[in-house]
Design an enzyme around this catalytic site. Structure first.
Site, PDB file in Angstrom:
ATOM      1  N   ASP A  86     -41.630 -20.705   0.076  1.00 18.75           N
ATOM      2  CA  ASP A  86     -42.476 -19.522   0.201  1.00 18.75           C
ATOM      3  C   ASP A  86     -41.557 -18.324   0.437  1.00 18.75           C
ATOM      4  O   ASP A  86     -40.383 -18.495   0.784  1.00 18.75           O
ATOM      5  CB  ASP A  86     -43.440 -19.710   1.376  1.00 18.75           C
ATOM      6  CG  ASP A  86     -44.220 -18.444   1.691  1.00 18.75           C
ATOM      7  OD1 ASP A  86     -44.876 -17.896   0.777  1.00 18.75           O
ATOM      8  OD2 ASP A  86     -44.154 -17.986   2.854  1.00 18.75           O
ATOM      9  N   ASP A  97     -42.679 -14.522   1.780  1.00 20.23           N
ATOM     10  CA  ASP A  97     -42.982 -13.652   2.919  1.00 20.23           C
ATOM     11  C   ASP A  97     -43.087 -14.431   4.222  1.00 20.23           C
ATOM     12  O   ASP A  97     -43.891 -15.354   4.348  1.00 20.23           O
ATOM     13  CB  ASP A  97     -44.295 -12.899   2.673  1.00 20.23           C
ATOM     14  CG  ASP A  97     -44.198 -11.923   1.512  1.00 20.23           C
ATOM     15  OD1 ASP A  97     -43.441 -10.947   1.639  1.00 20.23           O
ATOM     16  OD2 ASP A  97     -44.859 -12.144   0.488  1.00 20.23           O
TER      17      ASP A  97
END
Length: 227
Positions: A14, A16
């Site tokens: 991922d 953010d």
């Protein structure tokens, strides 16, 4: 036929809050937009946005300030412009993230960036993250069903040509964890802005500092025996 455990096939990151400390930048932009509309973003609404795609976040923001009538595209465009400015100058690596990414690439193992952020902002972020660090990028606006749906992670594994069960996904949000677990990946959770509750299949650490390939390999379930 008995299949031996082939080990770790790929690492799915991922973006953010996981690789880069960008949730604080989203916080700035989202609160600024609420003020621009004459409102104030509640902490509860902000927390609900973490890990969500842009359209979902805008719906939450509009509802939170009592302006559901606003057009999603207009708000999304405003956020994209502001976040592009913030991404260019404010992206900072999360503890241990760069070292782990470099170790995975040196192994070498395939990598994917799997994010709810839309492609235009991802392109800005890749100038910090390094485009060559990822074999595949799956952005939030490139799937029919974004996180928490399993489609983003299933798409990443398919594009890499590896079985999702041999992948470790690294996430910081509940939406991302839900997506990766539903896809069938092993999941390492490293919460940033919002705590992650323990759940079956989720391995929790405070940060990526000290995480290496050996640790990631231990997260995989033993290979199934098929006949």
């Amino acid at each position: 036929m008995t299949q031996s455990n082939p080990g770790l096939a790929a690492v799915l990151f991922d973006m953010d809050g996981t690789l880069v400390d960008s949730e604080r930048l989203w916080d700035v932009a989202l609160r600024e937009l609420a003020i621009e509309y004459g409102g104030s973003l509640s902490d509860a609404a902000r927390i609900a946005m973490v890990g969500s795609d842009a359209a979902t976040s805008m719906r939450i923001l509009h509802a939170d300030i009592g302006q559901e009538w606003r057009e999603l595209d207009a708000s999304r465009d405003w956020i994209t412009r502001r976040m592009s400015e913030l991404f260019r100058t404010g992206l900072v690596w999360r503890p241990g993230a760069l070292g782990l990414l470099q170790a995975v690439r040196a192994a070498p193992l395939p990598t994917a960036l799997v994010t709810s952020t839309a492609r235009p902002l991802v392109e800005v972020a890749l100038k910090t993250l390094g485009r060559d660090n990822f074999d595949v990028v799956v952005a939030g606006d490139e799937v029919r069903a974004p996180k928490p749906d399993p489609e983003p992670y299933r798409t990443a594994a398919r594009l890499l040509g590896v079985p999702i069960e041999r992948c470790v996904a690294i996430e910081d949000s509940r939406a991302g964890v839900t997506s990766a677990l539903a896809a069938g990946a092993a999941v390492l959770g490293v919460p940033s802005e919002v705590p992650l509750d323990p759940c079956e299949g989720l391995h929790l650490l405070e940060s990526l500092a000290g995480v290496d390939l050996t640790l990631l390999g231990t997260l995989l379930a033993p290979a199934e025996v098929t006949r």
